[in-house]
Design a protein around this motif. Structure first.
Motif, mmCIF file in Angstrom:
data_model
loop_
_atom_site.group_PDB
_atom_site.id
_atom_site.type_symbol
_atom_site.label_atom_id
_atom_site.label_comp_id
_atom_site.label_asym_id
_atom_site.label_seq_id
_atom_site.Cartn_x
_atom_site.Cartn_y
_atom_site.Cartn_z
ATOM 1 N N LEU A 65 7.829 0.682 6.580
ATOM 2 C CA LEU A 65 8.088 1.291 5.280
ATOM 3 C C LEU A 65 8.766 0.324 4.318
ATOM 4 O O LEU A 65 8.697 0.504 3.098
ATOM 5 N N PHE A 66 9.421 -0.690 4.863
ATOM 6 C CA PHE A 66 10.190 -1.615 4.046
ATOM 7 C C PHE A 66 9.540 -2.988 3.940
ATOM 8 O O PHE A 66 9.952 -3.793 3.108
ATOM 9 N N ARG A 67 8.546 -3.268 4.770
ATOM 10 C CA ARG A 67 8.002 -4.629 4.831
ATOM 11 C C ARG A 67 6.504 -4.720 4.611
ATOM 12 O O ARG A 67 6.015 -5.743 4.155
ATOM 13 N N ARG A 68 5.759 -3.689 5.016
ATOM 14 C CA ARG A 68 4.300 -3.787 4.999
ATOM 15 C C ARG A 68 3.687 -2.642 4.210
ATOM 16 O O ARG A 68 4.251 -1.556 4.137
ATOM 17 N N ALA A 69 2.524 -2.909 3.644
ATOM 18 C CA ALA A 69 1.787 -1.880 2.925
ATOM 19 C C ALA A 69 0.366 -1.834 3.448
ATOM 20 O O ALA A 69 -0.156 -2.827 3.946
#
Length: 546
Positions: free
Chosen positions: A477-481
């Motif tokens: 949720l904080f690093r990848r999309a």
């Protein structure tokens, strides 16, 4: 023993290939000067040497005037492994080790031949290599490593430390530097597992100086050589970090790990199409409508343009063309790759079965170039491949991989890095070791991954459960999309059926989606330990993965 520090400073380009920021003010002081002033507090270093291109000597001396650093011209060409390190390390910048080929953070800054020459000139027993952009290098930790080296000088030839990049140096004995120059390999290769000469991992040996556990467990690049790290250093210095120890820096990195993310994720995976030769056949990954993957795509070039137009703020974003289909089957793949290559994107990977595409696809991999080609083989025999993937095409995939290997060798190129992948399950476990050893010898790297049940949407094929006992916020949720082939942005790569959408590139920019209310609410729920609101998050066991 006499130890000297060596910094390789280039005011034009950084060791990882980004724009150099060594002359940029960081809390009103140039980055390079901050690094040297911090390092000058060391009690164990006999001297500090800054090597730079001859044409930059005057500018570097001006930055360092009044410091004890000795500025010297480096007449040597770049090390022979520079291109390999740049291509591989950009997939693991936030950690000291890991990523493709297992290279280390200290591979980025170590010019073995230059260090060897300097050690001879100054009769130094050991050289401490320090990143020139390590503005918060810990002098006390550096001294502790040198003291460790002295205590164990008969047992070790180099000393490294498990710490976030930029916190600690790496130490090399003079005789080891001479030996390593002849190998033409990056120094971190000494830590790699080699099937022909297996040995225990050096992190459990005397060469590894073990700092406080909080330092080992923390993550976050502290070298001012990309926008994300520079912003992190600015924030830490604004909080008073100019005199912080490695332990306090690590505490701060851990405390901030669930803060609102930067404007861009570290990595964006883009699904171009759900078409795939293995659709409705393979048992390991969701492919095809029978596996629950809706028909999507091909992704419009307009969506990619919207993403590219929004890029530019950060220079370390990586793109993976993969998702739940075969990228080679997108009719406009070359146009999409050209758009990405012309943008601020740092690196591009393609995940392919090696079953689709033609000579044009092969040419694209090398001419663009694509940085990494990931091939999920998952087997080391034709029979096992047929059993788990449903098609008798193992030899075809192997021939394609061998063709790419030979083409790369003939061109004397580093890219694309070829990464055979093996998903470990009870169906193929007996072939895992042979797969890893042989591909490591053939192409220099191989990856073993664990299967996922995709939050209960798929059968559980795990050999061993590795999910930690205590749940923390999901790292993805904080690093990848994840962008699906119809333009939908979902919360993570577990959502192959788009059950948790957070936006659509046809209706909003990626920037608006990545920092929008839906995903911000989800991140806040995870910070508070509320994971049962979303249908996938409640059953997910992959939240701990990077």
């Amino acid at each position: 023993m006499k130890h000297i520090a060596v910094l390789h400073a280039d005011l034009a380009v950084s060791p990882i290939g980004t724009r150099s920021r060594l002359a940029d003010p960081l809390a009103r002081t140039p980055v390079l000067r901050r690094t040297v002033e911090r390092l000058a507090r060391s009690r164990e270093l006999a001297s500090i040497h800054v090597l730079c291109p001859r044409a930059q000597c005057d500018a570097v001396e001006a930055i360092l005037r009044g410091t004890p650093a000795q500025v010297e011209a480096n007449p040597l060409p770049p090390p022979p492994y520079e291109a390999l390190v740049r291509a591989a390390r950009c997939w693991g910048l936030e950690s000291w080790r890991g990523g493709i080929a297992g290279l280390c953070a200290f591979d980025e800054d170590t010019h073995l031949e230059a260090c060897a020459r300097l050690a001879e000139q100054h009769a130094a027993d050991g050289v401490a290599v320090v990143p020139a952009g390590a503005a918060l290098i810990d002098p006390a930790l550096s001294d502790a490593m040198i003291a460790h080296d002295r205590r164990h000088r008969e047992l070790v030839r180099f000393v490294f430390c498990q710490a976030p990049p930029g916190v600690a140096p790496v130490l090399f004995h003079r005789d080891l530097l001479r030996d390593l120059v002849a190998t033409r390999q990056p120094p971190g290769a000494a830590l790699l597992y080699r099937p022909e000469n297996p040995h225990p991992d050096l992190t459990g040996k005397t060469s590894c100086y073990r700092p406080a556990s909080v330092v080992i467990e923390s993550r976050g690049r502290l070298i001012a050589d990309n926008d994300r790290a520079f912003a992190r250093l600015e924030a830490l210095l604004a909080a008073g970090a100019a005199d912080w120890s490695a332990e306090r820096l690590a505490d701060a990195l851990i405390a901030r790990r669930w803060d609102d993310p930067a404007s861009w994720p570290e990595e964006i995976e883009i699904e171009l199409t759900t078409d795939d030769a293995l659709a409705d056949r393979t048992t390991l990954r969701p492919r095809g409508t029978l596996a629950g993957v809706p028909k999507r795509g091909p992704l419009s070039v307009t969506c990619v343009k919207r993403l590219v137009d929004d890029l530019g703020e950060f220079d370390d974003v990586r793109i993976v063309l993969g998702g739940f289909g075969e990228p080679a089957l997108h009719p406009q793949l070359a146009e999409i790759v050209a758009l990405l290559r012309a943008s601020a994107v740092r690196a591009i990977a393609v995940r392919t079965s090696a079953l689709a595409g033609n000579e044009s696809f092969d040419a694209l991999l090398f001419d663009a170039p694509i940085d990494v080609v990931i091939v999920p083989l998952d087997a080391h025999s034709a029979e096992t491949y047929r059993r788990i993937h449903g098609l008798d095409v193992y030899d075809r995939a192997l021939q394609r991989l061998h063709h790419w290997t030979e083409r790369r060798s003939a061109a004397r190129a580093v890219r694309p890095l070829l990464v055979p992948e093996f998903m470990k399950t009870t169906e193929n476990l007996d072939e895992m070791e042979r797969f890893f050893d042989e591909w490591l010898q053939r192409v220099g790297t191989a990856v073993i991954v664990g299967p996922s049940h995709f939050s209960g949407q798929r059968p559980d094929l795990r050999v061993t459960r590795v999910t930690p006992p205590r749940r923390t916020p999901c790292r993805q949720l904080f690093r990848r999309a994840m962008i699906l082939a119809d333009g939908t942005v979902v919360t993570c790569d577990q959502d192959y059926a788009a059950r948790q959408p957070v936006g659509h590139l046809g209706r909003a920019s990626f920037r608006e989606i990545w920092s929008g209310p839906q995903i911000r609410r989800l991140r806040d729920e995870h910070r508070r330990g509320v994971v049962d609101v979303q249908p996938l998050c409640s059953k997910c066991e992959e939240w701990h993965r990077p």
